[in-house]
Design a protein around this motif. Structure first.
Motif, PDB file in Angstrom:
ATOM      1  N   PRO A 118       6.060  -4.461   5.342  1.00  0.00           N
ATOM      2  CA  PRO A 118       6.165  -5.794   4.727  1.00  0.00           C
ATOM      3  C   PRO A 118       7.411  -5.858   3.841  1.00  0.00           C
ATOM      4  CG  PRO A 118       3.966  -4.867   4.393  1.00  0.00           C
ATOM      5  CD  PRO A 118       4.822  -3.776   4.980  1.00  0.00           C
ATOM      6  N   GLU A 119       7.910  -7.043   3.645  1.00  0.00           N
ATOM      7  CA  GLU A 119       9.165  -7.231   2.911  1.00  0.00           C
ATOM      8  C   GLU A 119       9.128  -6.601   1.514  1.00  0.00           C
ATOM      9  OE1 GLU A 119      11.986 -10.854   1.300  1.00  0.00           O
ATOM     10  OE2 GLU A 119      10.671 -11.219   2.995  1.00  0.00           O
ATOM     11  N   ARG A 120       8.034  -6.775   0.787  1.00  0.00           N
ATOM     12  CA  ARG A 120       7.965  -6.230  -0.575  1.00  0.00           C
ATOM     13  C   ARG A 120       8.025  -4.709  -0.562  1.00  0.00           C
ATOM     14  NH1 ARG A 120       2.846  -7.101  -4.389  1.00  0.00           N
ATOM     15  NH2 ARG A 120       2.066  -5.481  -3.029  1.00  0.00           N
ATOM     16  N   ASP A 121       7.303  -4.074   0.372  1.00  0.00           N
ATOM     17  CA  ASP A 121       7.345  -2.611   0.457  1.00  0.00           C
ATOM     18  C   ASP A 121       8.753  -2.124   0.778  1.00  0.00           C
ATOM     19  OD1 ASP A 121       4.662  -2.630  -0.045  1.00  0.00           O
ATOM     20  OD2 ASP A 121       4.048  -1.895   1.930  1.00  0.00           O
ATOM     21  N   GLU A 130      18.235   3.139  -4.005  1.00  0.00           N
ATOM     22  CA  GLU A 130      19.534   2.820  -4.608  1.00  0.00           C
ATOM     23  C   GLU A 130      19.622   3.290  -6.050  1.00  0.00           C
ATOM     24  OE1 GLU A 130      22.334   1.639  -3.280  1.00  0.00           O
ATOM     25  OE2 GLU A 130      21.396   1.637  -1.316  1.00  0.00           O
ATOM     26  N   GLY A 131      18.528   3.865  -6.567  1.00  0.00           N
ATOM     27  CA  GLY A 131      18.575   4.447  -7.901  1.00  0.00           C
ATOM     28  C   GLY A 131      18.120   3.541  -9.030  1.00  0.00           C
ATOM     29  N   TYR A 132      17.514   2.400  -8.705  1.00  0.00           N
ATOM     30  CA  TYR A 132      17.035   1.509  -9.765  1.00  0.00           C
ATOM     31  C   TYR A 132      15.793   2.098 -10.426  1.00  0.00           C
ATOM     32  CZ  TYR A 132      20.209  -2.049  -8.049  1.00  0.00           C
ATOM     33  OH  TYR A 132      21.331  -2.728  -7.687  1.00  0.00           O
ATOM     34  N   ARG A 133      15.680   1.868 -11.713  1.00  0.00           N
ATOM     35  CA  ARG A 133      14.509   2.312 -12.479  1.00  0.00           C
ATOM     36  C   ARG A 133      13.376   1.301 -12.311  1.00  0.00           C
ATOM     37  NH1 ARG A 133      15.167   6.495 -15.688  1.00  0.00           N
ATOM     38  NH2 ARG A 133      17.252   7.275 -16.054  1.00  0.00           N
ATOM     39  N   TYR A 134      12.182   1.728 -12.674  1.00  0.00           N
ATOM     40  CA  TYR A 134      11.010   0.873 -12.498  1.00  0.00           C
ATOM     41  C   TYR A 134      11.180  -0.488 -13.170  1.00  0.00           C
ATOM     42  CZ  TYR A 134       8.136   4.698 -10.611  1.00  0.00           C
ATOM     43  OH  TYR A 134       7.608   5.692  -9.834  1.00  0.00           O
ATOM     44  N   ARG A 135      11.745  -0.491 -14.359  1.00  0.00           N
ATOM     45  CA  ARG A 135      11.931  -1.750 -15.080  1.00  0.00           C
ATOM     46  C   ARG A 135      12.819  -2.706 -14.281  1.00  0.00           C
ATOM     47  NH1 ARG A 135      13.348  -0.448 -20.548  1.00  0.00           N
ATOM     48  NH2 ARG A 135      11.131  -0.639 -20.888  1.00  0.00           N
ATOM     49  N   GLU A 136      13.890  -2.182 -13.720  1.00  0.00           N
ATOM     50  CA  GLU A 136      14.812  -3.008 -12.931  1.00  0.00           C
ATOM     51  C   GLU A 136      14.157  -3.487 -11.637  1.00  0.00           C
ATOM     52  OE1 GLU A 136      18.988  -0.858 -14.181  1.00  0.00           O
ATOM     53  OE2 GLU A 136      17.589   0.231 -12.880  1.00  0.00           O
ATOM     54  N   ILE A 137      13.373  -2.620 -11.014  1.00  0.00           N
ATOM     55  CA  ILE A 137      12.665  -3.004  -9.791  1.00  0.00           C
ATOM     56  C   ILE A 137      11.663  -4.111 -10.098  1.00  0.00           C
ATOM     57  CG2 ILE A 137      11.030  -2.205  -8.041  1.00  0.00           C
ATOM     58  CD1 ILE A 137      12.425   0.566  -8.213  1.00  0.00           C
ATOM     59  N   ALA A 138      10.948  -3.955 -11.195  1.00  0.00           N
ATOM     60  CA  ALA A 138       9.961  -4.968 -11.589  1.00  0.00           C
ATOM     61  C   ALA A 138      10.627  -6.322 -11.811  1.00  0.00           C
ATOM     62  CB  ALA A 138       9.225  -4.519 -12.849  1.00  0.00           C
ATOM     63  N   THR A 139      11.742  -6.317 -12.486  1.00  0.00           N
ATOM     64  CA  THR A 139      12.463  -7.565 -12.740  1.00  0.00           C
ATOM     65  C   THR A 139      12.947  -8.186 -11.441  1.00  0.00           C
ATOM     66  OG1 THR A 139      13.164  -6.767 -14.908  1.00  0.00           O
ATOM     67  CG2 THR A 139      14.425  -8.585 -13.962  1.00  0.00           C
ATOM     68  N   ALA A 140      13.534  -7.372 -10.570  1.00  0.00           N
ATOM     69  CA  ALA A 140      14.091  -7.883  -9.315  1.00  0.00           C
ATOM     70  C   ALA A 140      13.026  -8.480  -8.414  1.00  0.00           C
ATOM     71  CB  ALA A 140      14.824  -6.770  -8.577  1.00  0.00           C
ATOM     72  N   LEU A 141      11.812  -7.911  -8.427  1.00  0.00           N
ATOM     73  CA  LEU A 141      10.758  -8.356  -7.509  1.00  0.00           C
ATOM     74  C   LEU A 141       9.660  -9.167  -8.193  1.00  0.00           C
ATOM     75  CD1 LEU A 141      10.395  -5.104  -5.355  1.00  0.00           C
ATOM     76  CD2 LEU A 141      11.773  -7.147  -4.901  1.00  0.00           C
ATOM     77  N   SER A 142       9.882  -9.525  -9.450  1.00  0.00           N
ATOM     78  CA  SER A 142       8.902 -10.300 -10.223  1.00  0.00           C
ATOM     79  C   SER A 142       7.537  -9.612 -10.248  1.00  0.00           C
ATOM     80  CB  SER A 142       8.777 -11.718  -9.670  1.00  0.00           C
ATOM     81  OG  SER A 142      10.005 -12.387  -9.714  1.00  0.00           O
ATOM     82  N   LEU A 143       7.565  -8.341 -10.609  1.00  0.00           N
ATOM     83  CA  LEU A 143       6.344  -7.546 -10.713  1.00  0.00           C
ATOM     84  C   LEU A 143       6.173  -7.078 -12.144  1.00  0.00           C
ATOM     85  CD1 LEU A 143       6.961  -5.230  -7.617  1.00  0.00           C
ATOM     86  CD2 LEU A 143       5.413  -7.196  -7.714  1.00  0.00           C
ATOM     87  N   LYS A 144       4.977  -6.611 -12.479  1.00  0.00           N
ATOM     88  CA  LYS A 144       4.770  -5.969 -13.768  1.00  0.00           C
ATOM     89  C   LYS A 144       5.303  -4.546 -13.660  1.00  0.00           C
ATOM     90  CE  LYS A 144       0.698  -8.574 -15.029  1.00  0.00           C
ATOM     91  NZ  LYS A 144      -0.721  -8.533 -15.396  1.00  0.00           N
ATOM     92  N   GLU A 145       6.002  -4.123 -14.679  1.00  0.00           N
ATOM     93  CA  GLU A 145       6.577  -2.777 -14.656  1.00  0.00           C
ATOM     94  C   GLU A 145       5.501  -1.722 -14.462  1.00  0.00           C
ATOM     95  OE1 GLU A 145       9.301   0.243 -17.397  1.00  0.00           O
ATOM     96  OE2 GLU A 145       9.039  -1.838 -18.032  1.00  0.00           O
ATOM     97  N   SER A 147       2.986  -1.866 -12.656  1.00  0.00           N
ATOM     98  CA  SER A 147       2.505  -1.869 -11.276  1.00  0.00           C
ATOM     99  C   SER A 147       3.470  -1.206 -10.307  1.00  0.00           C
ATOM    100  CB  SER A 147       2.274  -3.306 -10.796  1.00  0.00           C
ATOM    101  OG  SER A 147       1.356  -3.971 -11.615  1.00  0.00           O
ATOM    102  N   VAL A 148       4.694  -1.026 -10.714  1.00  0.00           N
ATOM    103  CA  VAL A 148       5.716  -0.552  -9.786  1.00  0.00           C
ATOM    104  C   VAL A 148       5.375   0.823  -9.224  1.00  0.00           C
ATOM    105  CG1 VAL A 148       8.148   0.145  -9.568  1.00  0.00           C
ATOM    106  CG2 VAL A 148       7.550  -1.972 -10.732  1.00  0.00           C
ATOM    107  N   GLY A 149       4.938   1.749 -10.059  1.00  0.00           N
ATOM    108  CA  GLY A 149       4.618   3.098  -9.589  1.00  0.00           C
ATOM    109  C   GLY A 149       3.543   3.087  -8.519  1.00  0.00           C
ATOM    110  N   THR A 150       2.480   2.330  -8.746  1.00  0.00           N
ATOM    111  CA  THR A 150       1.387   2.233  -7.776  1.00  0.00           C
ATOM    112  C   THR A 150       1.854   1.572  -6.486  1.00  0.00           C
ATOM    113  OG1 THR A 150      -0.216   2.083  -9.567  1.00  0.00           O
ATOM    114  CG2 THR A 150      -0.934   1.303  -7.399  1.00  0.00           C
ATOM    115  N   LEU A 151       2.569   0.474  -6.627  1.00  0.00           N
ATOM    116  CA  LEU A 151       3.064  -0.232  -5.440  1.00  0.00           C
ATOM    117  C   LEU A 151       4.064   0.618  -4.660  1.00  0.00           C
ATOM    118  CD1 LEU A 151       3.486  -3.798  -6.966  1.00  0.00           C
ATOM    119  CD2 LEU A 151       1.704  -3.026  -5.375  1.00  0.00           C
ATOM    120  N   LEU A 152       4.883   1.360  -5.376  1.00  0.00           N
ATOM    121  CA  LEU A 152       5.843   2.237  -4.727  1.00  0.00           C
ATOM    122  C   LEU A 152       5.132   3.367  -3.987  1.00  0.00           C
ATOM    123  CD1 LEU A 152       8.848   2.661  -4.270  1.00  0.00           C
ATOM    124  CD2 LEU A 152       8.941   3.902  -6.414  1.00  0.00           C
TER     125      LEU A 152
END
Length: 170
Positions: A118-121, A130-145, A147-152
């Motif tokens: 799926p697109e989000r995965d 690409e080396g982005y940190r969880y905080r940056e990933i959360a911001t880019a995908l409109s997620l809670k920081e 949640s990023v570890g679990t979703l990843l």
């Protein structure tokens, strides 16, 4: 507005676009990539302002450089997205220093596995690669920081499953 002028630009486009597109298509084997790179080369010509002395040579040089950049970026993604990669406990997704080059067959399996997600995965994995940190990933995908570890982790499991299927298919 550019110094080229719309009618002059249109004439340059009509004259050179088919050749540039054909060259890039043959070079890449990917009609969509060829079209995107051709379009970007003409956008750069338009933004340049004044026409170069030899527009054909200028366009093909710019298009070739843009293609190389796109190919390098794609290759880097494929190389970085291997099952051995994992997020560190600190939330740092940087590549390990011993990340190696993978075989062409494995790259195709990686591409097939990514395309099956799926697109989000896919976005989670690519941003991590690409080396982005969880905080940056959360911001880019409109997620809670948080949640990023679990979703990843879920995206990685889905990728590994799809990767196994892709390898068995090839």
């Amino acid at each position: 507005m550019t110094a080229i002028g719309d009618s002059a630009f249109e004439a340059l486009f009509n004259t050179h676009q088919p050749r540039v597109l054909s060259y890039l298509h043959r070079l890449s084997g990917d009609p969509e990539l060829a079209a995107d790179v051709t379009q970007e080369a003409f956008v750069r010509l338009y933004r340049r302002g004044d026409p170069p002395d030899d527009p054909g040579a200028w366009l093909i040089t710019v298009a070739t450089n843009l293609f190389r950049n796109a190919r390098a970026k794609r290759s880097r993604r494929l190389r970085l997205l291997t099952p051995e990669r994992g997020a560190r406990a600190t939330g740092d997704c940087a590549a390990p220093p011993d990340a190696g080059v993978v075989s062409p067959r494995r790259r195709l399996a990686v591409r097939a596995a990514l395309d099956a997600l799926p697109e989000r995965d896919r976005a989670l994995l690519l941003l991590c690669a690409e080396g982005y940190r969880y905080r940056e990933i959360a911001t880019a995908l409109s997620l809670k920081e948080t949640s990023v570890g679990t979703l990843l982790a879920r995206a990685k499991r889905a990728f590994q499953s799809a990767f196994g299927e892709a390898q068995r298919a090839s």
